[in-house]
Design an enzyme around this catalytic site. Structure first.
Site, PDB file in Angstrom:
ATOM      1  CD  GLU A 254       2.982  -0.438  -2.722  1.00 21.13           C
ATOM      2  OE1 GLU A 254       4.040  -1.107  -2.704  1.00 21.13           O
ATOM      3  OE2 GLU A 254       2.145  -0.462  -1.819  1.00 21.13           O
ATOM      4  CB  CYS A 288       5.758  -2.863  -0.121  1.00 24.61           C
ATOM      5  SG  CYS A 288       4.791  -1.439   0.424  1.00 24.61           S
TER       6      CYS A 288
END
Length: 486
Positions: A254, A288
């Site tokens: 990720e 993020c």
């Protein structure tokens, strides 16, 4: 109930100091106070952790679903009892605002409750087969030992979203938390699960320098899966190490995001402004999934921008422990310097509509308007309280701009026409899109992950079960049946 105490490593159920000669300091990003002295792990400590995990995993995989499930229910109860202590650690070690720390603590607790159901959802199959007198079966088994490398920005949650499902599916785990967040990224989880009764060796934590143990952590023969959350640059390296290792590993990566929030001309502007404000400035933009670019159709651009400026000017910034603070400190000196460099660059050639000077390590919210989507800053993931607003000619242009990035993690679109929103959402090249909501969203039972350079694999729900298990096809050929003659 006493507060937890920590040593720098947790290996095979024992708390110990690392055996490397190096030590590092764990520091509060806001006050600069020393929290914890970390004696770093050596390559030998990594080997010991993996060996302990491999030994413990064999018996753990054979335990009943009930025996595994109860551990997670106990852990969730412990998180509830220790909520104040956990939130305090997140504020002090990772610079979390209280708002964000409460969200993160709740996410971990929800992840534990989700993990409690996983042992009962890890199922096999009986498949059709054309061969007479043969049965075709698919068994789902734990992958073995899982390596977790977690970041500093959401350390507790981004470690646990792999740790919980990995343990629940019968695996053992070794965590390497970010060097700057050894407690919230790993050691705190070890304490929680130790108190919940998890057998020794199943969860191990090694803390220390990536320069010393990073490659060994990724290339060791024992782990079969590496879960990494962090930058695209480091993710590429980990992917290469996993493939080039003597024993090839699976990976879930990720990575970075450049997340657009698109405001179409029929949007509820107040809701869109609220989502853009929280989605960008929560935890100082150090997420993020944070909104990096707001793309607004030309017909409503000025009205939206005026409301956004008014809202962001009211955002509270400062002491992260204060209940109303949305923007706290930059995580460390490197992050602070990088964000100030971006702001100075933007001020030199873009129109600033919200800003201010930093106080200590706290940078107030900044907004730059009339930005070109191709601008190097707009194409850079801003891990700080900096937002770019971009004008689109129309809906088609807005979609083109949203997709004009190498990243593809999260996204959002605002419109009061649900069919229009769905059509637009399905056109976005991203792993996740939210209609009439902010880009920051993560639930333990939904698929979380990105497209393009934002990573590979999915966390959450049945998708993480698939990632953390292996399938074994078995056929059973029985003796041919003799026809019965009447």
């Amino acid at each position: 109930m006493s507060c937890y105490e920590f040593r720098s490593q947790f290996i095979d159920g024992h708390w110990k100091d690392g055996s490397d000669s190096q030590a590092s300091s764990d520091v509060d990003p806001f006050s600069g106070a020393l929290l914890f002295e970390v004696r770093c792990a050596s390559v030998e400590d990594v080997d010991a952790a993996y060996s302990a995990a491999a030994t413990a995993q064999r018996s753990w995989a054979a335990t009943s679903p009930a025996a595994r499930s109860i551990i997670f229910r106990r852990a969730a109860e412990i998180v509830e009892r220790r909520r104040t202590e956990i939130v305090d650690w997140l504020i002090r070690e990772s610079g979390s605002t209280r708002i964000k720390a409460e969200i993160e603590c709740r996410a971990v607790q929800e992840g534990m409750l989700e993990a409690a159901s996983i042992p009962y959802r890890t199922t096999g199959l009986i498949l059709p087969i054309d061969t007479p007198d043969t049965e075709s079966r698919v068994y789902r088994k734990p992958i073995g030992v899982v390596a977790v490398i977690s970041p500093w920005n959401f350390p507790l949650h981004l470690s646990h979203r792999t740790v919980g499902p990995a343990l629940a599916t019968g695996n053992a785990v070794v965590i390497k938390p970010a060097e700057e967040t050894p407690i919230t990224g790993g050691l705190l989880l070890a304490r929680l699960y130790e108190e919940a009764g998890l057998p020794a060796g199943l969860l191990n934590v090694v803390t220390g320098s990536s320069r010393t143990i990073g490659d060994a952590f990724c290339t060791h023969d024992i782990p079969r899966f590496i879960s990494f959350t962090g930058s695209t640059e480091v993710g590429r390296r980990i992917g290469r190490l996993a493939i080039e290792a003597r024993v090839i590993k699976r990976v879930a990566l990720e990575l970075g995001g450049n997340n657009p929030l698109v405001v179409l001309d029929d949007a509820d502007l107040d809701r869109a402004v609220e989502a853009a404000t929280l989605g960008r400035f929560l935890h100082q933009g150090q997420i993020c999934m944070s909104t990096n670019r707001v793309i607004v159709e030309a017909g409503i651009y000025d009205a939206f921008l005026a409301r956004l400026v008014s809202a962001v000017e009211q955002v509270q910034h400062g002491d992260p422990a204060s209940s109303g603070t949305l923007v706290g400190p930059a995580f460390n000196a490197k992050q602070f310097a990088q964000n100030m460099k971006h702001i100075e660059d933007a001020r030199s050639r873009l129109r600033q509509v919200v800003g201010g000077d930093p106080v200590g390590t706290v940078i107030p919210p900044h907004i730059f308007a009339d930005v070109e989507n191709a601008d190097p800053l707009a194409q850079t993931e801003m891990f700080g309280p900096i937002l770019f607003v971009i004008k689109a000619r129309d809906e088609d242009h807005a979609l083109e701009l949203a997709n004009a990035t190498e990243a593809g993690l999260s996204s959002a679109v605002f419109t009061q026409d649900e069919a229009r929103g769905l059509r637009f959402a399905l056109g976005i090249e991203a792993g996740m899109t939210h209609i009439n909501d902010m880009t920051v969203a993560d639930m333990p039972f939904n698929p979380f992950g990105g497209e393009k350079n934002s990573g590979m694999g999915r966390f959450g729900g049945d998708w993480i079960i698939e990632e953390l298990t292996t399938t074994h096809w078995v056929t059973v050929r029985r003796p041919a049946r003799v026809p019965v003659i009447s």
